[in-house]
Scaffold this active site. Structure first.
Site, PDB file in Angstrom:
ATOM      1  CG  ASP A  29      -1.906   1.150   1.192  1.00  0.00           C
ATOM      2  OD1 ASP A  29      -2.548   1.366   0.139  1.00  0.00           O
ATOM      3  OD2 ASP A  29      -2.020   1.845   2.210  1.00  0.00           O
ATOM      4  CB  SER A  31       5.524   0.647  -2.578  1.00  0.00           C
ATOM      5  OG  SER A  31       6.434   0.282  -1.581  1.00  0.00           O
ATOM      6  CB  SER A  89       1.463  -8.496   0.002  1.00  0.00           C
ATOM      7  OG  SER A  89       1.036  -8.770   1.314  1.00  0.00           O
ATOM      8  CB  ILE A  90       5.993 -10.461   3.259  1.00  0.00           C
ATOM      9  CG1 ILE A  90       5.569  -9.505   4.370  1.00  0.00           C
ATOM     10  CG2 ILE A  90       7.176  -9.932   2.473  1.00  0.00           C
ATOM     11  CD1 ILE A  90       6.624  -9.319   5.451  1.00  0.00           C
ATOM     12  CG  ASP A  91       1.178  -9.410   5.412  1.00  0.00           C
ATOM     13  OD1 ASP A  91       2.048  -9.896   6.165  1.00  0.00           O
ATOM     14  OD2 ASP A  91       0.878  -8.205   5.413  1.00  0.00           O
TER      15      ASP A  91
END
Length: 91
Positions: free
Chosen positions: A26, A28, A71-73
């Site tokens: 979000d 970036s 996203s690492i999530d």
């Protein structure tokens, strides 16, 4: 902040770069969008202060931007694929 975006704009214009790919979350993607929205006024400021020429400004009138969700999530999954960054978090 705007002074950083102004410097980035100048660096891109001096190199004739008008196409960017932003990979991130979000923050970036929001920052990249702000940069794109400010592009005309950044060019105007650089031109009025003599940091770029009229020809350079004319050659870089538009900034083309592509955003890729990273996203690492892994919270933007489609069809079982991984988002950019998830695999490096899991290893």
């Amino acid at each position: 902040e705007r002074p950083g975006r102004l410097r980035a704009c100048e660096n891109l214009v001096k190199r004739g770069i008008t196409n960017l790919i932003c990979c991130g979350g979000d923050g970036s993607l929001t920052g990249a969008n702000i940069f794109k929205l400010e592009w005309p006024s950044l060019l105007e400021e650089l031109l009025s202060t003599g940091r770029i020429t009229q020809t350079e400004a004319d050659n870089c009138k538009f900034l083309n931007l592509v955003g890729c969700v990273g996203s690492i999530d892994n919270d933007m999954v489609y069809d079982g694929t991984l988002t950019i960054g998830t695999d490096s978090k899991l290893t």
